[in-house]
Design an enzyme around this catalytic site. Sequence first.
Site, mmCIF file in Angstrom:
data_model
loop_
_atom_site.group_PDB
_atom_site.id
_atom_site.type_symbol
_atom_site.label_atom_id
_atom_site.label_comp_id
_atom_site.label_asym_id
_atom_site.label_seq_id
_atom_site.Cartn_x
_atom_site.Cartn_y
_atom_site.Cartn_z
ATOM 1 N N GLU A 39 16.832 -29.629 -11.465
ATOM 2 C CA GLU A 39 15.457 -30.074 -11.721
ATOM 3 C C GLU A 39 15.314 -31.525 -12.182
ATOM 4 O O GLU A 39 14.870 -31.770 -13.315
ATOM 5 C CB GLU A 39 14.789 -29.149 -12.743
ATOM 6 C CG GLU A 39 14.744 -27.724 -12.291
ATOM 7 C CD GLU A 39 13.796 -26.869 -13.134
ATOM 8 O OE1 GLU A 39 13.301 -27.343 -14.161
ATOM 9 O OE2 GLU A 39 13.542 -25.731 -12.734
ATOM 10 N N GLU B 299 16.818 -20.337 -9.453
ATOM 11 C CA GLU B 299 16.185 -19.769 -10.644
ATOM 12 C C GLU B 299 14.874 -19.119 -10.245
ATOM 13 O O GLU B 299 14.156 -19.637 -9.387
ATOM 14 C CB GLU B 299 15.824 -20.852 -11.688
ATOM 15 C CG GLU B 299 16.985 -21.401 -12.440
ATOM 16 C CD GLU B 299 16.571 -22.483 -13.440
ATOM 17 O OE1 GLU B 299 15.416 -22.479 -13.917
ATOM 18 O OE2 GLU B 299 17.432 -23.329 -13.730
HETATM 19 C C1 GCO Z 1 14.470 -25.077 -15.697
HETATM 20 C C2 GCO Z 1 15.344 -24.831 -16.491
HETATM 21 C C3 GCO Z 1 15.503 -23.676 -17.361
HETATM 22 C C4 GCO Z 1 14.300 -23.105 -18.030
HETATM 23 C C5 GCO Z 1 13.563 -22.155 -17.139
HETATM 24 C C6 GCO Z 1 12.352 -21.570 -17.793
HETATM 25 O O1 GCO Z 1 15.331 -25.218 -14.768
HETATM 26 O O2 GCO Z 1 13.351 -25.388 -15.972
HETATM 27 O O3 GCO Z 1 16.376 -24.742 -15.613
HETATM 28 O O4 GCO Z 1 16.357 -24.301 -18.222
HETATM 29 O O5 GCO Z 1 14.706 -22.444 -19.159
HETATM 30 O O6 GCO Z 1 13.147 -22.807 -15.997
HETATM 31 O O7 GCO Z 1 11.475 -22.564 -18.160
#
Ligand code: GCO
Length: 452
Positions: free
Chosen positions: A163, A358
């Site tokens: 990200e 994710e």
């Molecule tokens: C993200 C992050 C995570 C967060 C999840 C929830 O990639 O934003 O990888 O660390 O914890 O997305 O917000």
Amino acid sequence: MGFAKDFVWGAATSSYQIEGAAQEDGKGQHVWDVFVKEPGHIAEGHTGDRACDHYHLFREDIKLMKEMGLMAYRFSIDWSRILPEGVGRVNEKGIAFYSELIDTLLQHGIEPYITLYHWELPYALHQRGGWMNPQMVEWFGEYAKLVAERFSDRVKYFFTLNEPQCFVGLGFLTGEHAPGIKAPLKDTFAMAHHVLKAHGRAVQMLRQYGKQDLVIGYAPTGSMCYPETEREEDVEAARQMIFSMSQEDRNWTWNVAWWSDPILLGHYPEKEFACYEKYLPKITDDDMKLIAEPIDIYGQNIYNGRCIRMGKDGKPEEVPRYVGFPRTAINWPVTPECLYWGPKFLYERYKKPIYITENGLSCHDVVSLDKKVHDPNRIDFLARYLHELKRAAEEVDLRGYFHWSLMDNFEWAKGYTERFGLIYVDYRTQERIFKDSAYWYRDVIRKNGEDL
Ligand code: GCO
């Protein structure tokens, strides 16, 4: 039909969110270690100093992964744990930790997927300008080389960056995340360019020093879009919107194309480039070549999307959400369609095998009187989302799904106030309890999503 026979079902975490042991065994400090100590940054003053104490409890945690039937585990390496100053001196104790983690996963038949950078910028490098410094490209390359040398004999799958939208946008535009800076737009565009080049350099180093044929990807996020109806014009509207940058300037990083077109298509998105060129550093052909260093797989973190239709004026428009629209505890909308349309549009444009790196939600989970953790909302969310993912799996080359997250953990600026795990963590005792959703997910894995 349905999911491919070798579809990978996994779960994801990141180092700072779970490891703890923030000052142990020679680990260096990174920007989050420092940021959390400054008052006002994190809900209720929480820090990741101890988090889930995974640094000490990883063997038990891997047993739980095995019990859940996970086939793969996506975790990140804390750069400062293995290179305390970011470059130069190697911390062998940090290497030993990840080495044992990897060995234990493999002993349990769980495939490790490593993310190189889930936002833990070594503080020493931050002090040298961090992402503003073009040298970051080589520093990140050096780190990737070390990771390849020490771990790629056993680890085949790597993601470079997690990200970039967030660590540039929240870290340097809004200042909500470490290092908490509100930089001028121009600087953020320069950083973004360095970030993309650093990705390319890491890919080169992983390939050059990898001890086997590696499978390398990238794990960005960005707003997904789905059409209001399946009419061709609405689909086209959603397709245009998902790859556009319609956000206001202060939120410019929140998009897909700026971060993925250069890597997968070899150039910045044309219309947007024309609009933002004034902020950009000088960009050379060699830069673009480095950024577009070929990768093997495309990871995307997907939590929700916007509903889009073609407006009467022939321009895509967002469909307002109705009053009372379903939301998760963190207040994110529940939009299962994004797991069908997201992979579909991404595959169409980038033509790479896709992993959902994710996806998940936070709930207000509690331990009930019966000592169990009942999370019907998470099961309902997953049933809806994975049903859509299954549709996508029938149409595009979809390789795997990593649930965010394996266990409750440190949710950045929100501290421990949000629970994203399949496993409940009692932070007072470090006790872990399978939520109902963990059992549910175990069955999904067993049946390869047949009942979804
Ligand atoms: C993200 C992050 C995570 C967060 C999840 C929830 O990639 O934003 O990888 O660390 O914890 O997305 O917000």
